[in-house]
Scaffold this active site. Structure first.
Site, short mmCIF file in Angstrom:
data_model
loop_
_atom_site.label_atom_id
_atom_site.label_comp_id
_atom_site.label_asym_id
_atom_site.label_seq_id
_atom_site.Cartn_x
_atom_site.Cartn_y
_atom_site.Cartn_z
N ASP A 196 0.91 -1.14 0.00
CA ASP A 196 0.00 0.00 0.00
C ASP A 196 0.95 1.18 0.00
O ASP A 196 1.61 1.46 1.01
CB ASP A 196 -0.88 0.01 1.25
N HIS A 197 1.06 1.86 -1.13
CA HIS A 197 2.15 2.84 -1.23
C HIS A 197 2.01 3.99 -0.24
O HIS A 197 2.97 4.69 0.05
CB HIS A 197 2.35 3.34 -2.67
N HIS A 243 -6.09 2.49 1.52
CA HIS A 243 -5.29 3.63 1.98
C HIS A 243 -5.85 4.29 3.26
O HIS A 243 -5.14 4.51 4.22
CB HIS A 243 -5.20 4.70 0.89
#
Ligand code: NAP
Length: 483
Positions: free
Chosen positions: A177-178, A240
């Protein structure tokens, strides 16, 4: 202040989908940066794999062009580019076919770290994992990297986890999950657990509420096909915003190590109350002036997919009972903003009776733009003429505070290096993903049952009316999204 760079051990990285958009825009430029700063060894190898037939030379030229497109000329010395493309290789292979695997195997070295980055559509994840095992390419020193969408609901997420774990152990699976790779997100942990100042205030006793916002000013242009099947809930909230919520609300882990951190995050998701439909808002943007509508960019003219979601949620545990967390995310809003705002309770008694407005302190953790932290304080408005109060920000933008040479690496740079180092702290564990889907699915099911269309909001505005009402009815308001 230049960060100390610790080189990682050498590795072979295979990028399935090495000619795709994610590889071109993020993965390859990130690796180039890590090579330039000396973290990626110059004997590491990067092997692109995709169906298109291409020679090694053609792939090198292709990557060189991508670097030209996505990296500023000032950061792209010709000698560095030459070294980097020298580390590249390519194999033509259909992820679901049988050809090409042997050739790939010949290019991989024995006994070095192997990372398989699945930069392809999720329908290929299971097949690739299976072939890596079957062909013996998945060694004990191998890692597999996947990225959202990690399922479409709980059932599909469970299926995907089962497919991955049939070939790889959980400690070899890296779910990106960047957002977790962003400097500020990790700073949230430093802020909470390396400073004595905040933790005593970090509970329902002192925090009035928390707002987590991820606002985009762009619409779904170019991504309409994918997005219309997903919507803001699946595309943003389930991953996110859920991750940001977890890091904000979790208990201090005993140690800063992968499973200790991930256990605490999981406990937060499991403590989330079911959300009544009345505490959710769905929106879809409509045309406004020159800005087109959501429906202009998707195939289905009657689509009821949401491009905006706001949710009020409660965490049922000792720390947070009674403190609502408000989440909102949307496309085509007035500005681009990602932040976590901790709004503290007002003073219990004001000794300045002439000041009627309530002014709780607020701690704002800003992910974008300008990663940084702001503390909203109340001070005396300077000058004679009585005691007037004024709100001022105590502001720390990382780029200013840490100096012009401070290295604020792209999230992908950090995450890819963590894969090589074998550090899973900033990656999601399978059970976390499933727990997040379980919570999300219940909301999606209630929406489907209710059959209500998303509320229209103006492109370039601040979201649907009902979203403002969600706050107003609690006597609160959203923080402004500046243009
Ligand atoms: P893309 O531009 O469509 O690229 C897909 C890549 O996969 C191409 O290199 C394609 O090359 C290859 N490919 C497709 N089918 C294949 C097969 N059967 N065997 C081997 N290679 C195959 O997609 P993308 O935007 O890079 O996205 C890749 C994945 O990352 C998707 O799951 C996406 O949801 C996710 N993602 C993307 C972004 C982003 O910013 N782009 C952000 C987050 C997540 P060939 O056609 O030559 O095979």
């Amino acid at each position: 202040m230049v960060a100390r760079i610790i080189p990682v051990e050498t590795f072979d990285l295979v990028i399935f989908g090495g000619t795709g958009d994610l590889a071109r825009r993020k993965i390859l430029p990130s690796l180039f940066h890590r090579m330039v700063v000396g973290q990626m060894p110059t004997d590491a190898r990067i092997i692109g794999a995709a169906r298109g037939k291409m020679t090694r030379k053609a792939f090198q030229e292709f990557v060189e062009e991508s670097l030209e497109e996505f990296i500023d000329e000032s950061e792209r010395k010709p000698e560095d580019v030459k070294t980097f493309v020298g580390q590249l290789d390519y194999v033509a292979l259909d992820a679901l076919g049988e050809g090409g695997w042997e050739e790939l195997g010949k290019k991989l070295r024995k006994d070095v770290v192997r990372a398989f980055y699945l930069s392809v559509g999720p329908s290929l994840f299971g097949g690739i994992a299976e072939r890596l095992k079957k062909t013996g390419l998945a060694t004990p020193k191998s890692r597999i990297v996947v990225e959202k969408p990690l399922g479409h609901d709980l059932e599909s997420a469970q299926k995907l986890n089962a497919q991955l774990s049939a070939s790889f152990k959980e400690n070899q699976i890296y779910r990106i999950d960047h957002y977790l790779g962003k400097e500020t997100v990790q700073n949230l942990m430093a802020l909470r657990f390396a400073n004595a100042l905040f933790e005593p205030l970090w509970s329902a006793q002192h925090v009035d509420h928390v707002q987590i916002t991820v606002a985009e000013n762009i619409g779904v242009e170019g991504r309409g096909g994918y997005y219309d099947k997903s919507g803001a809930m699946r595309d943003m909230i389930q991953n996110h915003l859920m991750q940001l919520l977890c890091l904000t609300a979790m208990e201090p882990p005993a140690r800063f190590e992968p499973n200790a951190v991930r256990d605490e995050k999981l406990k937060v998701i499991r403590a989330l109350d079911p959300v009544p439909a009345a505490d959710t808002v769905r929106g879809q943007y409509r045309a406004n002036g020159e800005d087109g509508s959501y429906l202009d960019h998707v195939e289905n003219p009657d689509s009821t997919t949401e491009s905006y979601v706001a949710i009020k949620t409660q965490i049922s545990n000792w720390r947070w009972a009674g403190t609502p967390f408000y989440l909102r995310t949307g496309k085509k809003l007035r500005g681009r903003l990602s932040e976590i705002a901790i709004i503290f309770k007002d003073v219990p008694h004001s000794i300045f009776p002439e000041v009627d407005e309530k002014r709780g302190n607020a701690l704002i953790i800003r992910l974008q733009p300008d990663e940084g932290i702001t503390l909203r304080m109340t001070i005396k408005d300077p000058g004679p003429g009585g005691m007037r109060l004024k709100e001022v920000p105590l502001d720390m933008t990382f780029a200013d505070a840490l100096g012009p040479n401070a290295e604020v690496a792209d999230a992908y740079e950090r995450l890819i290096m963590d894969v090589i180092r074998g550090n899973q702290t900033l990656f999601m564990r399978g059970d976390e993903v499933e727990a997040a889907w379980e919570w999300t699915d219940a909301i999606l099911a209630a929406w489907e049952k209710g059959g209500k269309k998303p509320q229209a909001y103006d492109a370039g505005g601040s979201g649907p009316e009902d979203s403002l009402a969600l706050m107003h009815r609690d006597g609160r308001r959203w923080r402004e999204i500046a243009s």
